[in-house]
Structure formats: C-alpha cells, structure tokens
Design a protein around this motif. Structure first.
Motif, PDB file in Angstrom:
ATOM      1  N   PHE A 224      80.659 -48.421 -47.093  1.00 27.70           N
ATOM      2  CA  PHE A 224      81.425 -47.942 -48.200  1.00 27.70           C
ATOM      3  C   PHE A 224      82.282 -46.879 -47.741  1.00 27.70           C
ATOM      4  N   ALA A 225      82.040 -46.118 -47.080  1.00 30.94           N
ATOM      5  CA  ALA A 225      82.944 -45.165 -46.512  1.00 30.94           C
ATOM      6  C   ALA A 225      84.152 -45.557 -45.768  1.00 30.94           C
ATOM      7  N   MET A 226      84.180 -46.547 -45.240  1.00 32.45           N
ATOM      8  CA  MET A 226      85.274 -47.255 -44.329  1.00 32.45           C
ATOM      9  C   MET A 226      86.318 -47.778 -45.422  1.00 32.45           C
ATOM     10  N   THR A 227      85.905 -47.841 -46.662  1.00 32.16           N
ATOM     11  CA  THR A 227      87.025 -48.459 -47.619  1.00 32.16           C
ATOM     12  C   THR A 227      87.711 -46.964 -47.932  1.00 32.16           C
ATOM     13  N   ILE A 228      88.838 -47.338 -48.596  1.00 34.04           N
ATOM     14  CA  ILE A 228      89.507 -46.095 -49.041  1.00 34.04           C
ATOM     15  C   ILE A 228      89.493 -45.870 -50.477  1.00 34.04           C
ATOM     16  N   GLN A 229      88.249 -46.341 -50.974  1.00 31.44           N
ATOM     17  CA  GLN A 229      88.130 -46.194 -52.394  1.00 31.44           C
ATOM     18  C   GLN A 229      87.463 -44.833 -53.052  1.00 31.44           C
ATOM     19  N   PRO A 230      88.070 -44.185 -54.178  1.00 27.41           N
ATOM     20  CA  PRO A 230      87.678 -42.963 -54.322  1.00 27.41           C
ATOM     21  C   PRO A 230      86.122 -42.646 -54.277  1.00 27.41           C
ATOM     22  N   VAL A 370      78.446 -48.123 -58.436  1.00 33.14           N
ATOM     23  CA  VAL A 370      79.029 -48.646 -59.614  1.00 33.14           C
ATOM     24  C   VAL A 370      80.066 -47.657 -60.225  1.00 33.14           C
ATOM     25  N   PRO A 371      79.931 -46.480 -60.233  1.00 34.01           N
ATOM     26  CA  PRO A 371      81.056 -45.616 -60.728  1.00 34.01           C
ATOM     27  C   PRO A 371      82.407 -45.765 -59.826  1.00 34.01           C
ATOM     28  N   SER A 372      82.205 -46.089 -58.647  1.00 30.93           N
ATOM     29  CA  SER A 372      83.578 -46.088 -57.965  1.00 30.93           C
ATOM     30  C   SER A 372      84.366 -47.288 -58.230  1.00 30.93           C
TER      31      SER A 372
ATOM     32  N   ASN C 106      86.621 -55.217 -53.135  1.00 30.05           N
ATOM     33  CA  ASN C 106      86.370 -53.902 -53.191  1.00 30.05           C
ATOM     34  C   ASN C 106      87.303 -52.894 -52.304  1.00 30.05           C
ATOM     35  N   ALA C 107      87.564 -53.364 -51.171  1.00 30.19           N
ATOM     36  CA  ALA C 107      88.481 -52.730 -50.364  1.00 30.19           C
ATOM     37  C   ALA C 107      89.900 -52.637 -50.821  1.00 30.19           C
ATOM     38  N   CYS C 108      90.253 -53.327 -51.392  1.00 29.63           N
ATOM     39  CA  CYS C 108      91.776 -53.460 -52.071  1.00 29.63           C
ATOM     40  C   CYS C 108      91.948 -52.353 -53.060  1.00 29.63           C
ATOM     41  N   PRO C 109      92.814 -51.445 -52.888  1.00 26.22           N
ATOM     42  CA  PRO C 109      92.983 -50.371 -53.875  1.00 26.22           C
ATOM     43  C   PRO C 109      93.752 -51.004 -55.047  1.00 26.22           C
ATOM     44  N   TYR C 110      94.448 -52.069 -54.897  1.00 28.12           N
ATOM     45  CA  TYR C 110      95.232 -52.771 -55.948  1.00 28.12           C
ATOM     46  C   TYR C 110      94.420 -53.626 -56.939  1.00 28.12           C
TER      47      TYR C 110
END
Lengths: 444, 726, 225, 160
Positions: A224-230, A370-372, C106-110
């Motif tokens: 999870f942390a390696m992605t840039i998702q909030p 899920v919320p992210s 999931n990794a794609c911000p767009y």
C-alpha cells in the motif's frame, strides 16, 4: 529412557489422548465446517467461470474483501512464530504449552493469506507468471518472496519441535498412523546427539524467523505504502502493520488456546497464567496500536492535504465512520478496559478482549483498503462497495477451512509440545523462583 | 502402500491415465473448435467508402471503414466541407444503429394491443398492399391522411411530399434546429431568399442569445470547429463568448460570461443594448443609412422604450452590465450577435437588428447570405386544407421521436383516432411504438443519398453518396416502397412518383448537377480551394468531363459543392431595395417574469433540455450514446437534473445522488448534478426519451420528462415542480 | 526515437465526447448497461471528468485518458511487467502477461486503467463491428489507452512500404482524428518543431497532477487568456 | 476415498500431460488441396494478401475457377459446383495465432523479405492439406528471429 517413556505415557495422556481418538463432536464440527468449505469452493468455481464481476468490486474500488482478508491473515500469522520465537529467545518458561498452538496458526493462516491473493487475481491461471516473469520493482513481488520464505521458515520451525512428539506417537500407535509417524519422525530416537542438534536448530530458527516475520508484514504494508494513493502512502505503515499483526496474532492465539483448552480439557496445562501473560502482551500491543493509529491520523488531519483529508474525512466522519469507530472501540477501548485491570485479566475476559481485537483488526484492514480506493484523486464515478455473496462465501470458507485444518492438526499431532513440558518439569524450580510470575501461579 | 505392480493396480492406474487423456483431448477439441469458429476465414480486406451521416440535418460527409465489406468504423470524410475529416459523437454512433440487434428485420404488422410492441412479420407484398388498400379507401379525401417526417431538403423529401399530397394528405415536417428556422425572419429583413450564415470562426466577440454553440447549433460539426477556431487561432486574440440564457447550459458553462435571462426576456436585453449604442452614439450612422430606412424611428422607439433602468428591471441584469455589454460589443474588433435556431420571431428580429447596427453584415466574423440554392424543393401540390377532421391514416418517416419537444402539433389525439399508423423507419423507435404497420427502410449506410446539408458555409452543397454495403436485412428503399404503393393505389398518387428507386432519383439529381456547370465534387483542402475559386470568381468543372464522369466523381467524393458565393450580397441587395426597415421593437412586456405559476407545493421552475447525445432522428437504440449522458459528472444511462447548490442544500443531496422530481401530473426519478451558479429557483431536467417498447438499450430508459407534463406544456415553457430526496 | 505526446486545448474543447465514441469503436471497448455503469464497470479508455483547472473557477470538463506518464506509477508496481513504458513513451499493457491483480489500477492516480470484470460481450449482430487491428481483451485482465498503438504500427508499415520516413500526419490516435473542435494535437514531443512540442511549452500548458511526479505526456492547455 | 483421490490425481496429470505433449486437434479441409502440385504458382497467387495486408487470406472459389474451369479430378463435380456458387471462402486456417498477437504478413513478407517457409515450414511441398500447424510457433520462435535480425523486441509491437 524407557523409564521416562513409560511414565510420560501416563503423565501426558491428556495431551495425546485427543490426538488418537475422534469423537462425535469433532465429526459434527468437521461436517459443518466442511459444508461451508464446499460451498466456498462452489463460489470460487462460480467466480472462475464468470469472472471477478461476480464480486462487488468495480472502478475505482478494485480491491475489497479478498485483500482485506489477505492482510488480516498475514497479520494473524505473526501470532505464532514471532511470539514463540521471541519468548523462546528470552527464555520465558511459561511459553512452553502455547508455542505449538501459535506456530500452527502461523503456518495454516499463511496459506489463506496467499490464497486470498489468488482469489483476488483476475487470471489465477497465470499466477505462475509472477515467478516466470518477475518484475523486481513491484512490492507485490517482494511480498511473494518474503511470504514464501516465511512460509518455509515457519513450517520448518513448526516441524522441528514436533519431531520428538511424533516419535512419541510413533511408539504409541500402530497401523497407518504408525507408518505416518514413522516417516515423519525421520529416525528420531532421542539420543543426546539428536537432542543437541534439535535444540541448536530450533535456536537458530527462532532467531532467523523473527526478522523474516517482521519483513513479511512490513512488505505487506509496502504494497500500500509504495503507491502514491492518499492515506496509503505513509512512512509509518511498516511498523504500524507489524504492530497490528502481532496484536491480532496474540488475540488469535488466546482464542485458539481457550477453545483447545475447553474442548480437549487441557486446563491442567493451559493455565490462567498463560491468559494473564498473553493478556498483558495484548495490552501492550493495544497501546502501541493506538499510538500508531493516532499518529497516522493526526498527521493526516493536521496536514489537511486535500486528497489525504478527503480519505480521512470519509474514514473518520463519512460513510466509513461506523467501521472506523467500531475499530477504535474493539481494538483499543474494549481490550484496554479489560486488560488494564488485573482482576479482569481472567480466562473469560481475555478471550472476550481477544475476540474484540480480532474483529477490530479485521475492520482496521478493511478501513485501510477500501476508503482510500473509494476516494480517488481523479473525480471519477464512485460507488458504495458492498461485498457480493461470492466474496462473503469465500471469506466464510477461508475461516471454516482454517478451523477445519486446525482441527485436523489436533487429530494428528499434539497441540502442546510434550517434550517441552518434560523439560519444563525439570525447570519447574526456575519458574517458581521467578519473582514476577510466581505469585500469579499461586493465584491460579 | 504396496510397491508391487499387481494386475489390479495396473488396471487402476491405466484406467486413470486413459480417462485423463480422453478428457484432456475432448476439452482440447472443444477449445480448438471454438478457436476455429473465432478465426475468421475472411481475408480481412480493408476498404474505405464515403457515405452521408443522416443523424441530423447537417448531413456531414462520412468515411466508412469496411473490413470484408462490413462497416467497422465511421469517420469524417476529409473532402466534405462540413465535416472535413471530423465526426461528432452521434455521427460515429450511427454504425451501432446499423448493427442494432433489435433492428426491424422486415415489414411487420401489429398483433398485440396498441403500443404493446408485439409484431408479426409479413411479406413486403402483403405490407404494401395493406397500406395501398387503406389509402384507396380514403379515395384522396382531403385531410384523411397525415404524413409526418423530419424536415430535409432533398429530392427524396420532395417525392415524399408529392406522393402524400397527391393522396390528399396534410404533410407535416418536424423541424431541426438549423439555420432554416431563421429563414423567414431573415428574408423579411433582407429580402434575400436564402439562409443566413454566421461566420462564428472569424468573430472576436460573440454575444449569444441562447444559441447552444458548444452543443448542437445549426450545423453542429461546423459550429464545433468554428467555435474552436474562434477561441484559439494563431495570430488573433482569443474569441470571447458571452452567453445569455435562462439556465446554465453547457454553453453557458463554457462561455466566458453567463448572463441569466429567461428566453422570453432576452429580447428586452437586445433592445436595451441597442438603445445604449444609439444613445451613446457608438454606431456609424452614415455607413448604415444606405441600407436602412427607418433608423430614426427605430432609434426613437428603442431609446425611449428601453431605458437602462427599465431593461434592468425587466431582465434582472444590472444596469452596469447592460452598459458594459454594449460597450464591449462595439469596442470589439468583429462583434457578432447570434441566437438560438428556435428563438422567438421577436428575438430573431431584434438580434439581426443589433447585428446590423454593429455592421456585422457581409463582414468577416459577421453574417453572410448563403448562395441561393441550386436545388430548390419542388412544391408540386399543396397541403390539403385543414378541415379540422382527425386524420385516419398517419405515416411517419424517420421520426424516431416524433413527439419530441421540437414537434409543433400535438399528435396525441390524432394517434387515438387514426386506424392505420405506418412507420417508414428501420428502427424500433417512438413511431414504431405506436404504429400498426412497420415498413422498414434502409439505414444510411445501405442507402443512396442526395441531400442538401443544413446551411453553414456561405456556399452551396449537396451530399451525394452510394450505399456502402448491401442491405443486411429485408429492408427496402423508401422511394421503391412509395412507388409500389402509389402504383397500387393509382390515380394522382401514381402520377406523383415517377422514380422507381432512390438510385434513379439520385442519378437524376447527379445529371442535373452536372448540367448546371457549376461547382464540382467535394475536394480536398476545401479552404484553399475556396480562396482560389473566389479569386477566379467561380468554379467550373472541366469542360471535357462527361456528365457520367462528373456524376461518378461526385458520388465517389461524397458530394457536390460550389464554394462560390457573392461577397457583399446583403448590402448590395439592401441598397437595391433602398434599404430595409427594422421591425418595430415590442412594447416592454409587463407580464410576470415566469409564465409558470409556482406555488408552495411546487416551488421550483423546471426547464427541459435535450442533451447532445440524444438522437432525435435516427435509432434510439445506440448504447454508446447512453453512456455519454450525464458527463462529466459520471451520471450515464438516464435522465439527470441540474440543481443550484442552494436547491440541493434544501433537500440535502449531493451530485450523484437521486431525487424524485414531481409535478402536478407526475413524477420522475433522476440523478442530481449540482451546477454552480444556477438560479436557485430553477431546475433543469435532461430529456432522455423513453422508448419502453424499443430495443434492448432504449428499453432501459423507462420514463422521461413527458411523465411530468403534457408535451405541449413542455414546449411552451417551464413547469412547476418540487424535488424530494430518494 | 519519437516520444509521443498529446496536447488538449481546453479552450477549444466543447465536451462533445466525439473522442469517447471514436475510442470506443476503434479499440473494441465493450458497452455497458445501467447496472454495470452504476457498479463502476463502465468501460471507456477516454472519458470526461469535471476538474477544477488553474484560473477557471467552475470545474472544466477534462477529457481524461491514460496520461502516458514518463514516470508511470502503474508500471513499477506490476509484478509481471505486463505493463511497462515502451521505448516511444507509450505505457503499454500486454494482456497475455497480465495476471489481473489490479495493483496498477490502484497505483494510478488518474484511475484510467480499467479491469475486465466479465468476458466482454457484444450482441451477435455486432460481431463484425470489432476492429480487427485490436484484440478483444479476455476477462480478468487490465486494459488501457495505448494512444492507438496499432495505428502507429500500421503507419510505420505503410511508410516503410512507401520508402519514406514516418511523418506526423501518418499517425494520430482515433480521438485526435475525430475531434470536431480541433482541440487535440498529437505528435512527437522530442521534435522541437512539432506542434505538440510548441504547444506543450505554451504558458497555458499544464499537466494534470504533475505535482505527483508522474510527468504525463498528455498536456492540457487551460482556458482563458 | 484414498483410491478415488488417487484416481482423480492420476487422471488430471494424464489430462494435462497429454494436452501438452500430443499435437493439436487436426483440421480437415473441405477439399484435399495439393500444394506440391500447385508449386508452379507463387504463394501470393492464391494467398493474395501476403504482400499488401496483415492477413495472408485464402483464395475464394473464384480464384480456383480461374484455372479450373471444371471440377478437378479429385473433387466431385456436384460439390465443386456448390462451392463455386456459394462463393464463400471455405478453407480452414491451420496456422493460427492467438488473438492477442498481431502479425502482419505485409511487414514480414513484403518489407522484411521473410520466406514463407520460416513459419509455414514445408507446407508448399505437401501433397495433402496438413492436419496441424506445419511448424509449432511460440513466442520464442518469433523472438529468436527478431533477435537475430535486430528487429524490435518491444512487447507492444506484436501484442495488441
């Protein structure tokens, strides 16, 4: 040696007896759980036939129950090995009756952790591509590597201390069981040389398995942390997940202990002191977990970065708030309230606290996954994720299969390490001399 | 385990192996068989052919990509002056209509009750004789037949009119939102019998009165390109668009400034602006004199009746804004005032007058007169006098949605009294849902075309193309059906239709075009060619070319164009006439701002709009068009309602949630889209026509705006509604 | 080697969605139903999204497709290299390699990568509608905009058959080709004389979410002066 | 129970193993075409697409009729007549690539001058239509050649 065996036979019959006999209660439970597992297999076949569209997932909520379960099971797997290894290293003598139960949880649950990833794959038929064409920059690949190493190490770590007990069963049984145990005991006769080797190997494995276990859940968090998702892209996710993992692991052992103790009438071996001590550990982990959760959410809230705070709001005040606050209650308020008081650190109440923690930690995984995903950066169509019957069936199937396998294990091997107890008997004096533990032993 | 290979074990393992191999091979054969079916035996040969898009009146030229003779994709025809290689969403979706799995497979008659959508396939002979017999029994009595079709300028439309008029019918056309709608007022002002053509592309400042510029104004594709170039062209400043409209439409959102004035009040604002220009002496009176007779009277009337304060009071637009608009207009290099195609007569008059004051006639970025057409519609015969009698036979042509808001007469009563309703359309559309007899015609890709595109550029065009693919189903050519039926009926009808098929009709038209010795086939690099021809003062085809050769070249290019137009035609014509007279401005209306009566039960004023993707002419069953609805707010596949943030707050809904829109006579569920800046009292509901007996996709829309009010009420103005959270 | 890029002038864009349909038909993207659309399974490789862009108060309809990042967050996380950045800067997806883990989506911000939840289906009559140059993706894999890479392959083949270099007119994606308002420009960002390179350097140019370090090759030109 | 499981296990292994080892299901053509006999013709004579399109394509009955005014000796006249009038291309493809592979005959044959035999092996010398792919083609078959020739190895170049 012959003497020892003869006497031990009587002394530990309470432990070996459930292994060798299968009662109607066991059959009833096995049948019930087997039915659930069969249903789950049907659900999986359904999903394989019609595709992942049979789940409640969609864009942008690409991950749901399966990944939640994956993280949860991998977390629970820290129960065993880590606890038994740490306690072994620090020579906590009270660990002896519980180590094996913990180690079994680890090994079995890892299969379900990995299995949930396979359930989540759109093309499980191509799962081997990960090994045939690996891409080493993917945290998922790190995960696969660390989990497989962990699985091997923890299986080995489970097997090694089993050998003397298997040999004991070999000598007590005949027929297929005898043949089975004979093969597994790989010629154990209990010579001092063998004991020496075994102890050394166990000692080495206990040390080796700890960094591997820490790495496993750290790497799971990095997925999870390696992605840039909030609210996934967080530096404290590694330790946060490890703490959560040990937390849920301890809770799982306590529950398993309580059930085994009750069903197999092992009150003689599984003493309230074990629940008390594990309860204390659980209390520490609850505090640590709360600290991490607080730190994680405080920094997000204080920073007020638009996308981060959207997820934060959804989690804390929005549609996921019931889950979030239930998590806070079940993971912290309930266990803390129960365990902080030595009078409520009884068998019954530690089990209640553990059940609460297990539920809470599952919800925690859910509120991370899920919320992210429900609040992506891009303003695209989102929807409310409701797991489908397929996902729920498979989740039920995983838990049922785990219980079934655990039950099966108890019918093949002693859930309490007999030889360790024997050693313990030799070291009994040391226990009573322990300034911290001695009074409670008396209490019990 | 036994390590010896006993006979029993051998049989056991052998059996297992044989069973396994058999199973594996059976499975593999299945896979191979499926593979083989999937693998096309065709060569995959690719071909491109030209056709004409018939999804709206713009009649853009299209290019069809054919693989093994089957259409795969539609793209703009690069030679076509209208599309110039581009194509809008609706135009591209037409290929889905061709493949529509629920398309009519052949003629059918209704067997179930009215509107039940149960049909029985019949033969073409039976179908045509059924219609012919019924027509014979009317014996040409005037008014017994009503023919309804979408308006179009084409030889086929002429034949349609002639045939039905010969049968004593009244012929009705549903009009598209094209420049043809402005023709009457334009002719009244300038005396030129042609359509106005707006040079949006070269304008620098556009004041639009409800013109849906970025949606589907006049000729949509042409407008889109003109808008793009108006906004950004190298070497010119960015074009500025001010939109005056009641609701915050897509154009209003795209515009630089949006001024909320309901349609019935916009005329006041136009005259208010004119009054400022005149009062502040910002117009070149001397330059106007030769073209205008009544400037003094007009000035007198406008300046006295439309003082800024009164205009502000009547429209709700602040005085400073009126003054600013007027000053911005005159200070712009090339200002242009435009209006919606369906604007009221008064508004069209006023806007054209303002354009004249601004000197926009015959100037780049202004208004031009289209060249008088080469093809003039034949008006043989006249409509039967309206006796008031209800028609007994109603025939529809290509009117997917004849009850659309654009239709004028209310057909509902006539549909109830008629005993034979016929639909000439390849699709299960709205007409089909009420028809007794379905006579499916070819789709656009299977047809011959000769049609005059809606006016956009100030030249002449005729889109002409051959079928690109043979008919896929048992459909028939429209002219062929008309010919068969007329011959059966005999009498004046038989005489009215002299062409056996569209092919003959189009061939005839090609010969006529060749004989004009004007223009030529659609040609590449249209604009360069146009400039060259303008310099030479005309465009003639090579003398050596035979008529057949020219015809063939035209049909291969996809159409005929004569880009020559007479520059300065309007001024010259006006000068000849001794100038025109501005129509007298109306007296400032004092009626209440809204014609709809709102009460505490229904406190909101609902306006209806037709989203761009909704297809009013072709098939209602194109899945991709439903996916385009409700974007960019991701509310596809259904109607949506646009609310102001204030209104949304009163019912506590957010974008994406659903509300029930309720009027006195019905209710409709729609998803919510919150539009910043909408007037709080106004809600705008998208009209997505429901065709419950239509194809598999069309059927998904179960209810539309028409469940909230009678269509005539929707046509005349807003409806009082309330909304409630679902 | 070229580095393909796309410039979308939001001042010209009219949100007409012609590009959406062009893409759908060009790339065999299956249709939705109301139910699948509501469940987040509407498939479009390009769609309009309401985005608040610099210097325009109200949200603008932004045509959004794969931004073909030069540093794509999606390719790093793929465990099998099924998605990768090709030498010409196109983020490709190799369907037979994809295991369907949806990590890249999931990794794609767009959120522009799509997953095939079911086997894509067309009514039988619509079978010939599919573009033979593009495969139909099986269930369980991720798919995405490829800048109509098959068109590049064809154009290159044609140019070679004609014995000339690939020129800028030879290859445009379907969306660019159809755009009625001429709002989209496609070409080689590395060629300083190309129209895209000039526009991408304009003062109106912005790359959406570039603060994430994705370095998109889809450049938007904001509205207004 | 144990025996049943064992039986299933062995059967599964046999099924998978045999599927991998045994050749693909045979294809039978409507006409027993003899490639060797037509050796005087070039490949492109009948498979017209190879120089100009992605797919090689099969000849339509009309192409056969150019030389064979009447039914060839090995074909029943009635069947021949029927094939001629139906006008459909009745050949079944033997060398098939998966749907996700884009292979352009034009690029390989016309531009890169690749011999037909590189992929189709000895089909030109066969006296009877082959029942199976004359040469087993896997990704490495393509890649080996691409490497040797220095052609692009970009995945997206061939995967569509």
């Amino acid at each position: 040696m012959g003497d020892l065996h003869a006497s031990a036979h009587d002394e530990y019959e309470a432990i070996t007896q459930p292994v060798l006999t299968v009662g109607p209660l066991f059959n009833r439970w096995a049948l019930g759980l087997g039915a659930v597992v069969l249903w789950a297999i049907f659900a999986w076949a359904w999903q394989l036939t019609f595709g992942l569209g049979e789940t409640g997932l969609g864009r942008p909520i690409f991950w749901g129950l399966y990944i939640t379960n994956f993280v949860f099971f991998i977390g629970v797997s820290h129960a065993g090995t880590l606890i038994s290894a740490i306690l072994r290293i620090v020579d906590a003598e009270w660990r002896r009756p519980i180590t094996r139960m913990a180690e079994v949880i680890t090994v079995l649950v890892l299969f379900f952790g990995v299995g949930n990833v396979v359930l989540d794959l759109g093309r499980p038929d191509r799962a081997l591509n990960v090994i045939l064409h690996p891409h080493f920059r993917s945290p998922l690949l790190w995960d696969i590597m660390s989990i497989s190493v962990y699985l091997m190490a923890s299986s080995f770590y489970l097997y090694l201390p089993l050998i003397p007990d298997i040999a004991r069963l070999r000598d007590q049984t005949h027929g297929w069981r005898h043949r089975f145990y004979r093969r597994l005991s790989i010629g154990w006769t209990g010579t001092p040389k063998q004991w020496h080797r075994l102890e050394r190997m166990i000692g080495i494995m206990a040390i080796v398995v700890i960094p591997i276990a820490v790495s496993v859940h750290t790497v799971v968090s990095w997925v999870f942390a390696m992605t840039i998702q909030p609210m996934w892209h967080s530096t404290i996710f590694g330790p946060y997940f490890v703490v959560g993992a040990i937390f849920s692991g301890i809770a799982a052992i306590i529950i398993a202990m309580a059930i085994v103790r009750k069903v197999y009438r092992l009150e003689k071996y599984l003493l309230p002191i074990h629940f008390n001590n594990l309860g204390l550990l659980l209390l520490v982990m609850a505090c640590l977990w709360f600290y991490f959760t607080f730190a994680e959410h405080l920094t997000t809230w204080y920073g007020q970065q638009p996308h981060e705070v959207t997820v934060f709001n959804a989690r804390v005040f929005g549609p996921f708030a019931p889950f979030f606050w239930l998590m806070v209650v079940t993971c912290f308020v309930v266990p803390f309230g129960i365990l902080v008081n030595s009078r409520t650190r009884t068998v019954r109440w530690t089990v209640i606290a553990s059940i609460s923690v297990t539920i809470g930690m599952w919800i925690e995984r859910f509120t991370i996954v899920v919320p992210s995903l429900s609040n992506p950066r891009a303003p695209i169509h989102t929807f409310t994720y409701v797991p489908s019957w397929v996902e729920l069936s498979l989740m039920a199937g995983c838990f049922a299969a785990f219980a079934l396998l655990y039950m099966g294990f108890t019918k093949l091997f002693p859930v309490i390490a007999i030889w360790e107890l024997e050693q313990d008997a030799h070291a009994a004096a040391a226990v009573t001399a322990d300034p911290v533990l001695a009074p409670r032993v008396e209490e019990a | 385990m036994n390590d010896h290979l006993t006979r029993r074990n051998f049989l056991f393992y052998g059996g297992a192996a044989v069973a396994g191999v058999t199973l594996g091979q059976v499975a593999r054969r299945q896979i191979a068989w499926a593979d083989e079916r999937a693998a096309s035996r065709e060569s995959g040969e690719e071909r491109w052919a030209v056709s004409v898009c018939r999804e709206c009146a713009a009649s853009c030229g299209v290019q069809v990509r054919l693989i093994d003779g089957r259409p795969v994709k539609l793209e703009g025809n690069p030679l076509c002056p209208v599309s110039r290689g581009r194509l809008c969403a609706k135009g591209q979706a037409a290929v889905e209509a061709y493949y529509d799995p629920d398309r009519l497979t052949g003629p059918a008659k209704r067997i179930g009750p009215h509107g039940s959508g149960t049909w029985q396939r019949i033969s073409w002979e039976e179908a045509t004789s059924l219609l012919a017999a019924r027509l014979k029994s009317t014996a040409g009595r005037p008014g017994e037949v009503l023919a309804v079709a979408a308006e179009e300028t084409s030889p086929a439309a002429d034949v349609w009119q002639q045939v039905w008029r010969a049968a004593g019918a009244r012929v009705h056309s549903t009009t598209g939102a094209t420049a043809g709608r402005l023709r009457e007022r334009w002719a009244a002002l300038t005396g030129i019998a042609a359509d106005p053509s707006f040079d949006l592309e070269h304008a620098s400042y556009v004041l639009s009165f409800g013109a849906p510029v970025v949606e589907d104004w006049l000729s949509p594709l042409w407008t889109q390109r003109a808008f793009g170039r108006f906004r950004r062209s190298s070497g010119r400043p960015r074009g500025r668009l001010v939109q005056v409209e009641g609701r915050k439409s897509l154009t209003a959102r795209k515009a630089d400034e949006w001024i909320a004035v309901p349609a019935d009040r916009q005329v006041v604002l136009v005259y208010g602006i004119a009054a400022v220009l005149l009062r502040e002496n910002r117009i070149d009176r001397e330059a106007l004199r030769p073209y205008l007779r009544n400037l003094n009277d007009f000035e007198q009337a406008v300046t006295t009746r439309f003082t800024p304060d009164e205009v502000a009071a009547a429209t709700g637009v602040p005085v400073v804004t009126v003054l600013r608009l007027a000053r911005d207009l005159v200070s712009a290099e090339r200002p242009l005032v435009i209006m919606a195609a369906d604007a009221s007569r008064e508004l069209v008059d006023a806007a054209l007058a303002l354009d004249m004051l601004l000197g926009a006639f015959d100037r780049p970025g202004g208004i031009h007169a289209a060249t008088p057409p080469v093809f003039t519609p034949q008006t043989a015969g006249a409509d039967a006098p309206d006796t008031g009698a209800a028609p007994r036979v109603i025939v529809f042509r290509d009117s997917a949605e004849f009850r659309s808001l654009a239709t004028t007469p209310d057909l509902e009563p006539a549909l109830n009294t008629a005993d034979l309703v016929v639909s000439f359309s390849p699709f299960l559309d709205e007409a089909a849902s009420v028809a007794d007899l379905l006579l499916p015609t070819h789709t656009a890709l299977e047809s011959w075309h000769a049609v005059v595109p809606a006016t956009c550029v100030p030249g002449q065009m005729m889109a002409i193309a051959r079928p690109v693919t043979p008919p896929a189903l048992e459909t028939r050519d429209l002219i062929e059906i008309l010919k068969t039926v007329s011959d059966m009926v005999g009498g004046p009808m038989a005489a009215a239709c002299t062409w056996p098929s569209s092919e003959a009709l189009v061939g005839d038209q090609l010969a006529r075009l060749a004989a004009t010795h004007r223009g030529g086939p659609y040609t590449s690099i249209y604009e360069t060619e146009w400039m060259q021809q303008l310099e030479r003062g005309g465009w003639w085809t090579a003398a050596a070319a035979t008529e057949e050769g020219i015809g063939d070249a035209i049909a291969t290019a996809g159409g005929w164009a004569d880009p020559y137009f007479e520059a300065g035609q309007i001024r010259r014509r006006l000068a000849e006439l001794g100038g025109c007279s501005f129509p007298a401005p109306p007296v400032l209306p004092s009626a209440p701002l809204s014609p709809v009566i709102l009460d505490s039960l229904h406190p909101l004023q609902m306006e209806t709009f037709v989203p761009v993707g909704v297809n009013r002419l072709g098939s209602p069953n194109q899945p991709v068009l439903f996916e385009l609805l409700g974007q960019p707010e991701a509310r596809p596949w259904g109607p949506w309602v646009e609310l102001s943030p204030e209104t949304a707050r009163t019912v506590d809904v957010a974008t994406g949630e659903h509300v029930q829109v309720e009027s006195a006579s019905g209710a409709l569920e729609a998803s919510v889209v919150i539009v910043e800046g909408m007037p709080p009292g106004v809600v705008a509901l998208a009209f997505v026509p429901a065709v419950p007996t239509g194809g598999r996709w069309a059927r998904e829309i179960v209810r539309d705006v028409r469940s909230l009010a009678r269509e005539d009420a929707l046509r005349t103005g807003p409806v009082a509604v309330r909304i409630a959270r679902v | 080697m070229a580095r393909w890029g796309l410039v979308i002038d939001l001042d010209r864009c009219t949100a007409c969605q012609a590009c959406v349909v062009a893409c759908k038909h060009e790339n065999n993207v299956p249709f939705s139903t109301p139910a699948t659309a509501a469940a987040g399974r509407l498939m479009t490789w390009i769609q309009l999204v309401a985005v608040e862009t610099p210097s325009h108060g109200a949200p603008t309809a932004l045509p959004l497709m794969c931004q073909q990042c030069d540093r794509p967050p999606c390719t790093d996380v793929c465990p099998t290299s099924a998605t990768y950045l090709n030498p010409e800067g196109i983020v490709a997806q190799i369907y037979p390699r994809c295991i369907g883990c949806r990590y890249c989506t999931n990794a794609c911000p767009y959120a522009v990568k799509l997953f095939n939840w079911h086997t894509p289906e067309w009514p039988e009559s619509m079978a010939p509608l599919k573009n033979p140059d593009v495969s139909v993706r099986p269930k369980g894999v991720v798919e995405k905009c490829t800048f109509c890479h098959h068109r590049l392959m064809r154009a290159r083949e044609q140019a070679r058959a004609d014995g000339r270099e690939l020129s800028s007119e030879d290859y445009v994606p379907a969306c660019v080709q159809t755009c009625p308002a001429e709002a989209m420009v496609f070409g080689d960002l590395d060629d300083p004389n190309s129209e895209v390179a000039v526009l991408a350097a304009s003062s109106r140019a912005f790359r959406w979410m570039e603060e994430l370090g994705t370095r998109p090759k889809v450049v938007y030109l904001r509205e207004g002066e | 129970m144990r025996r049943a499981l064992l039986f299933t296990g062995v059967a599964c292994i046999a099924a998978i193993g045999s599927s991998l080892i045994l050749p693909a299901a045979p294809v039978t053509q409507v006409l027993a075409f003899n490639h060797a006999k037509h050796a005087a013709l070039t490949c492109a004579g009948c498979h017209a697409g190879i120089q100009t399109t992605q797919r090689a394509g099969f000849p339509s009955p009309a192409v056969c009729a150019k030389c064979h005014a009447t039914a060839p000796a090995s074909v029943a006249p009635a069947a021949w007549e029927q094939l001629q009038t139906s006008g459909v291309r009745f050949w079944k493809p033997v060398t098939r690539l998966p749907e996700h592979v884009m292979f352009s005959h034009r690029r390989h044959v016309a531009l890169a001058r690749l011999a037909c035999a590189s992929c189709h092996a000895d089909i030109g010398e066969r006296t009877a239509p082959p029942a199976r792919m004359p040469r087993r083609l896997v990704m490495n078959t393509c890649l080996a050649c691409h490497r040797a020739e220095g052609a692009s190895e970009d995945c997206a170049g061939c995967h569509r």
